[in-house]
Design an enzyme around this catalytic site. Sequence first.
Site, PDB file in Angstrom:
ATOM      1  N   ASP A  81       0.743  -1.306  -0.027  1.00 57.98           N
ATOM      2  CA  ASP A  81       0.136   0.069   0.043  1.00 57.98           C
ATOM      3  C   ASP A  81       0.747   1.093   0.134  1.00 57.98           C
ATOM      4  OD1 ASP A  81      -2.456   1.029  -0.216  1.00 57.98           O
ATOM      5  OD2 ASP A  81      -2.822   1.527   1.987  1.00 57.98           O
TER       6      ASP A  81
ATOM      7  N   ASP B 242      -3.816  -4.612  -5.330  1.00 52.61           N
ATOM      8  CA  ASP B 242      -3.251  -3.284  -5.731  1.00 52.61           C
ATOM      9  C   ASP B 242      -1.872  -3.287  -5.949  1.00 52.61           C
ATOM     10  OD1 ASP B 242      -6.011  -2.189  -5.340  1.00 52.61           O
ATOM     11  OD2 ASP B 242      -5.363  -1.140  -3.522  1.00 52.61           O
TER      12      ASP B 242
ATOM     13  N   ASP C  87     -11.815   1.355   5.456  1.00 55.58           N
ATOM     14  CA  ASP C  87     -10.757   1.483   4.404  1.00 55.58           C
ATOM     15  C   ASP C  87      -9.528   2.275   5.267  1.00 55.58           C
ATOM     16  OD1 ASP C  87     -11.996   0.260   2.181  1.00 55.58           O
ATOM     17  OD2 ASP C  87     -13.109   2.162   1.648  1.00 55.58           O
TER      18      ASP C  87
END
Length: 331
Positions: A124, A161, A307
């Site tokens: 991330d 991601d 989130d």
Amino acid sequence: MTPRPAPWTVAGVAVVTLLLGLLAPGGTPLASGAPAAAVPAAQAPAAVDPRLTRSFLVDPSSQAVRAAKADPAFKRIAGVAQARWLTSALPVARARATARSWGAYGVQRGQTPLVAIYALPGRDCGGHSAGGFDPTTYRSWIREVAAGLKGSRAVAVLEPDALALLGSCSGQDQWLPLIRYAAQQLQAAGVWVYLDAGHSNWQSADVMADRVAQAGIAYARGISVNVSNYQGTNAVGAWGRKVTAGLAQRGARGKTVLIDTSRNGAGPAPDNQWCNPPSARLGMATRVINANGVDFVAWVKRPGESDGTCNGGPPAGQWWPTGARRLMAAR
């Protein structure tokens, strides 16, 4: 609150039909009632993998299940199969037993265990879900997870991601070899691996086909798209098929798509917010599609889990009743 159609009601079938029609080869809707190709009498049909016929596993220990004990309204979320996330919060010493427990529960119930694997170094890029192992520990951890899942016919979404984020921060030089290693280990354990490809409002299909090809697509059944995002099912599914078409051009033919529909019922937010957008709504419940290059739609991101500290939410991964109620609201 307007109730949502149950799976396979008239409305539910209409949504699936729309999905399959828009994702038919060449963009041509499937003809209803078209005859199946004849099979020679002497030729037995190929065996179908049970993952394409059975349901996914509902996690009885999820935060949504616990919340539903206090507020039955949350059963609408808790009763739908979702991914169990295996992250760097799970130590190497416990990884095999934890994965084995989840896989064995699926075998016991005759259902498919779904996992999301999320533990790359520097994941991330330091955002709300920052964390991860160092490269050596990651390899050891992956071997333990794969050993635990062996024999369960699990489905794994690998490193959400990561491939879409390549080039966005420092410290990513190990990501491609680590994802390849993870895919190889999981495939050897009989797990269906879906390399995460981001979504249709992020990178181009051609860019993602290049990145997925480098990340070990030979060890994966296909790609996952829309994980933790909000793109409409048909739009992101069609984009995913463009990625798999690009993979075919690069020699990786027959790859399929898994679409995360956990929070895309209202499509993307008007301002393209991605972190706890108030407009998000639950999408199509987890189910097998098995047509036109799409294997599954699934709730990979767990609805109701934040989130991050944005739009009033708690830290990433925590249960957030306010956000869960928003997701269940009428559109």
